[in-house]
Write a protein that holds these residues in place. Structure first.
Motif, short mmCIF file in Angstrom:
data_model
loop_
_atom_site.label_atom_id
_atom_site.label_comp_id
_atom_site.label_asym_id
_atom_site.label_seq_id
_atom_site.Cartn_x
_atom_site.Cartn_y
_atom_site.Cartn_z
N ILE A 15 1.05 -1.20 0.12
CA ILE A 15 -0.05 0.15 -0.02
C ILE A 15 0.78 1.35 -0.05
O ILE A 15 0.57 2.12 -0.73
CB ILE A 15 -1.01 -0.02 1.43
N ALA A 16 2.08 1.25 0.98
CA ALA A 16 2.84 2.33 0.85
C ALA A 16 3.43 2.67 -0.48
O ALA A 16 3.67 3.71 -1.02
CB ALA A 16 3.82 2.34 1.98
N LEU A 17 3.91 1.34 -1.26
CA LEU A 17 4.45 1.76 -2.40
C LEU A 17 3.58 2.20 -3.39
O LEU A 17 4.02 2.87 -4.37
CB LEU A 17 4.90 0.18 -2.89
N LEU A 18 2.26 1.71 -3.30
CA LEU A 18 1.32 2.37 -4.27
C LEU A 18 1.07 3.90 -4.04
O LEU A 18 0.77 4.65 -5.05
CB LEU A 18 -0.04 1.34 -4.24
N VAL A 19 0.90 4.07 -2.78
CA VAL A 19 0.56 5.58 -2.60
C VAL A 19 1.70 6.50 -2.68
O VAL A 19 1.46 7.53 -3.51
CB VAL A 19 -0.15 5.74 -0.84
N PHE A 20 3.01 6.35 -2.36
CA PHE A 20 3.97 7.13 -2.63
C PHE A 20 4.75 6.89 -3.64
O PHE A 20 5.14 7.78 -4.11
CB PHE A 20 5.01 6.81 -1.25
N GLY A 21 4.76 5.75 -4.33
CA GLY A 21 5.43 5.41 -5.58
C GLY A 21 6.92 5.07 -4.96
O GLY A 21 7.55 5.39 -4.09
N PRO A 22 7.52 4.47 -6.24
CA PRO A 22 8.92 3.87 -5.72
C PRO A 22 10.08 5.15 -5.62
O PRO A 22 11.16 4.99 -5.03
CB PRO A 22 9.32 2.89 -7.12
N GLU A 23 9.71 6.24 -6.22
CA GLU A 23 10.63 7.13 -5.95
C GLU A 23 10.50 8.18 -4.82
O GLU A 23 11.61 8.42 -4.36
CB GLU A 23 10.25 8.56 -7.12
N LYS A 24 9.33 8.12 -4.15
CA LYS A 24 9.17 9.02 -2.85
C LYS A 24 9.12 8.11 -1.85
O LYS A 24 9.04 8.67 -0.66
CB LYS A 24 7.98 9.87 -3.33
N LEU A 25 8.97 6.80 -1.81
CA LEU A 25 8.93 5.67 -0.67
C LEU A 25 10.17 5.97 0.27
O LEU A 25 10.03 6.13 1.26
CB LEU A 25 8.60 4.42 -1.03
N PRO A 26 11.48 6.00 -0.36
CA PRO A 26 12.41 6.21 0.47
C PRO A 26 12.59 7.39 1.22
O PRO A 26 13.08 7.34 2.42
CB PRO A 26 13.81 6.10 -0.38
N GLN A 27 12.30 8.64 0.68
CA GLN A 27 11.96 9.96 1.38
C GLN A 27 10.99 10.00 2.55
O GLN A 27 11.15 10.51 3.54
CB GLN A 27 11.73 10.98 -0.01
N ALA A 28 9.91 9.15 2.04
CA ALA A 28 8.85 9.10 3.17
C ALA A 28 9.26 8.26 4.14
O ALA A 28 8.83 8.63 5.23
CB ALA A 28 7.48 8.62 2.52
N ALA A 29 9.91 7.16 3.95
CA ALA A 29 10.47 6.57 5.28
C ALA A 29 11.36 6.93 6.15
O ALA A 29 11.36 6.96 7.09
CB ALA A 29 11.05 5.18 4.43
N ALA A 30 12.32 7.87 5.28
CA ALA A 30 13.11 8.70 5.99
C ALA A 30 12.53 9.73 7.14
O ALA A 30 13.04 9.98 8.10
CB ALA A 30 14.37 9.17 5.08
N GLN A 31 11.77 10.26 6.23
CA GLN A 31 10.91 11.21 7.24
C GLN A 31 10.11 10.66 8.42
O GLN A 31 10.16 11.36 9.29
CB GLN A 31 9.84 11.90 6.40
N ALA A 32 9.69 9.41 8.17
CA ALA A 32 9.01 8.86 9.22
C ALA A 32 9.73 8.53 10.34
O ALA A 32 9.58 8.53 11.42
CB ALA A 32 8.01 7.59 8.73
N GLY A 33 10.91 8.04 10.17
CA GLY A 33 12.03 7.56 10.78
C GLY A 33 12.61 8.73 11.71
O GLY A 33 12.89 8.74 13.00
N ARG A 34 12.66 9.88 10.98
CA ARG A 34 13.12 11.20 11.72
C ARG A 34 12.01 11.72 12.82
O ARG A 34 12.28 11.98 13.73
CB ARG A 34 13.38 12.23 10.74
N THR A 35 10.64 11.57 12.31
CA THR A 35 9.62 11.74 13.21
C THR A 35 9.71 11.07 14.45
O THR A 35 9.48 11.46 15.50
CB THR A 35 8.37 12.17 12.34
N LEU A 36 9.55 9.70 14.20
CA LEU A 36 9.61 8.82 15.32
C LEU A 36 10.83 8.83 16.16
O LEU A 36 10.71 8.93 17.58
CB LEU A 36 9.59 7.44 14.69
N ARG A 37 11.92 9.26 15.52
CA ARG A 37 13.09 9.47 16.60
C ARG A 37 13.05 10.83 17.42
O ARG A 37 13.23 10.84 18.57
CB ARG A 37 14.46 9.77 15.66
N ASN A 38 12.42 11.89 16.79
CA ASN A 38 12.21 13.07 17.47
C ASN A 38 11.11 13.06 18.56
O ASN A 38 11.34 13.66 19.85
CB ASN A 38 11.53 14.20 16.64
#
Length: 123
Positions: A15-38
């Motif tokens: 679902i995440a791959l379909l929503v964000f696409g293969p180009e933006k998925l790594p950026q979204a995952a990195a943003q989610a990781g930073r948010t979780l860390r914060n």
């Protein structure tokens, strides 16, 4: 952790791959990781601020102990752990309390199994 098995995790990845696409998925995952860390850092800072503000008498304070499940478990088993000497400790909930019959009669209290007096004029 959240009750998710491998099929649910795989479905979320698709679902995440379909929503964000293969180009933006790594950026979204990195943003989610930073948010979780914060968020974790903010929670740890709040916990340390709370402990330092409470003073040295609350040095062993853990906010997780305020969870009702942990609170009840801690206080119900505290007596058993404190009294443990190789044999299980008896608690007041399982052992009948000692009743001084003379003190109970003087105070007008009923003993175990006594029937209270019935006043037919009072009803």
């Amino acid at each position: 952790m959240f009750g998710l098995g491998w099929p649910e995790i795989a479905a979320l990845v698709v679902i995440a791959l379909l929503v964000f696409g293969p180009e933006k998925l790594p950026q979204a995952a990195a943003q989610a990781g930073r948010t979780l860390r914060n968020l974790r850092q903010m929670a740890n800072n709040a916990k340390s601020d709370l402990q330092s503000g409470l003073g040295p008498e609350f040095a062993n304070f853990d906010p997780a102990d305020l969870n009702p499940k942990n609170f009840v478990r801690k206080h119900l088993t505290a007596d058993l752990e404190d009294d443990w000497n190789g044999t299980p400790a008896t608690t007041t909930a399982t052992a009948p309390a000692y009743v001084d019959s003379y003190a109970a009669e003087a105070a007008g209290e009923l003993g175990y199994g006594e029937i209270p007096p019935y006043d037919s004029e009072a009803t």
